[in-house]
Design a protein around this motif. Structure first.
Motif: not given
Length: 317
Positions: A57-68
């Motif tokens: 995944p692109p860096t930061g893409a996962i962190a951009a999911l607030p409900r993760l």
């Protein structure tokens, strides 16, 4: 696999990758759990997903999911996920395909036989229209060293031993495999390498193993030794392998994984001396296996049950 209960109907998954089209996984996930909502990274409303299903995944893409609530790799490897410094503190799981070890063993067996039966030399001779029959050697005269003795590495080492090869293995901790001479830890690495004709890398990627396929490792091998690299791309120091091939310190290589994939046009590896490039194909989980295991872990997540194949992020696997 039983279907997901209706209480999970609104659970949303997002498929995230920097350079791999993951859309083919949507039908497999829906077959395993029709109630799940699946979308692709970048699509409308993808940001409210609770589960990220990822490959590189692109860096930061996962962190951009607030409900993760969960990150799930589509393969056995998770290093492409854990290298993201912004990765949230949520569970990370991987896919373990029961056929993965068999597929890897098939690939490595082919690669070992390619060098042991001198097919690399035969192919070179064909280009020069030269007829030469290499002598057939007993496999016991060929020492194959397997780096990494986890589930897959142990299967590979055991299968090669059954074919009659002299097999040795190296791992972080001591292992006991019937018919396989084993070495462990930093103190055992050089003795392991010094007795190896064909080196097979099947290590996990950790801080200790990153860049381990380097000039020092190649120089410790028997002169003209061969390399089969099916571990992780970041194990390899590309310029050191190219230099070792050009000087014939390494007599040949089959490399399936690279630090940057796909291997770009014009890369020196495409034309490297006595080297075969394969496109990360040694063993790949099927789409249906991925769909089933992701869906089962979503069910377990929602029901508060223990997740399958959870990763120890401190160890990297």
């Amino acid at each position: 696999m039983r279907g997901l209960p209706s209480t999970q109907a609104m659970t949303k998954l997002v498929l995230i990758s920097r350079d791999f089209d993951m859309s083919h996984l949507i039908p497999s996930i829906h077959r395993a759990a029709p109630e799940l909502e699946v979308t692709l990274h970048g699509h409308e409303n993808a940001s409210d997903a609770e589960v990220a299903v990822c490959w590189n995944p692109p860096t930061g893409a996962i962190a951009a999911l607030p409900r993760l609530r969960l990150v799930h790799s589509i393969a056995a490897g998770v290093d492409n996920i854990l290298t993201d410094p912004s990765l949230p503190r949520v569970p990370v799981c991987r896919v373990v395909d029961p056929q993965h070890a068999r597929g890897m063993s098939e690939f490595v067996t082919w690669a070992v036989l390619h060098f042991h039966r001198q097919l690399d030399r035969v192919i070179s001779n064909q280009r020069e229209e030269r007829w030469f029959r290499p002598p057939q050697q007993d496999p016991s005269t060929c020492s194959v060293g397997v780096m990494g003795l986890g589930e897959i590495g142990s299967r590979v080492a055991t299968d090669l031993h059954r074919l009659g090869f002299s097999v040795r293995g190296w791992a972080r901790r001591a292992r006991d495999l019937q018919g396989v001479e084993t070495f462990e830890g930093s103190q055992g690495l050089e003795p392991f390498l010094q007795g190896t004709d064909i080196l097979v890398c099947l290590l996990p990627l950790t801080d200790e193993t990153r860049g381990i396929l380097n000039a020092r490792t190649f120089n410790a091998l028997r002169p003209g030794a061969k390399l089969i690299h099916v571990g992780r791309g970041e194990h390899l120091v590309p310029e050191d392998l190219l230099r070792a091939l050009n000087t014939e310190r390494i007599g040949g290589a089959i490399v399936d994984v690279f630090p940057n994939e796909p291997l770009p046009r014009g890369d020196a590896f495409w034309q490297a001396k006595n080297m075969i490039v394969t496109p990360h194909m040694a063993s790949v989980a099927s789409a249906d296996t991925i769909g089933l295991q992701v869906a089962e872990n979503v069910r377990r997540l929602v029901n508060g049950e223990a997740l399958h194949n959870a990763v120890d992020v401190t160890r990297g696997y």
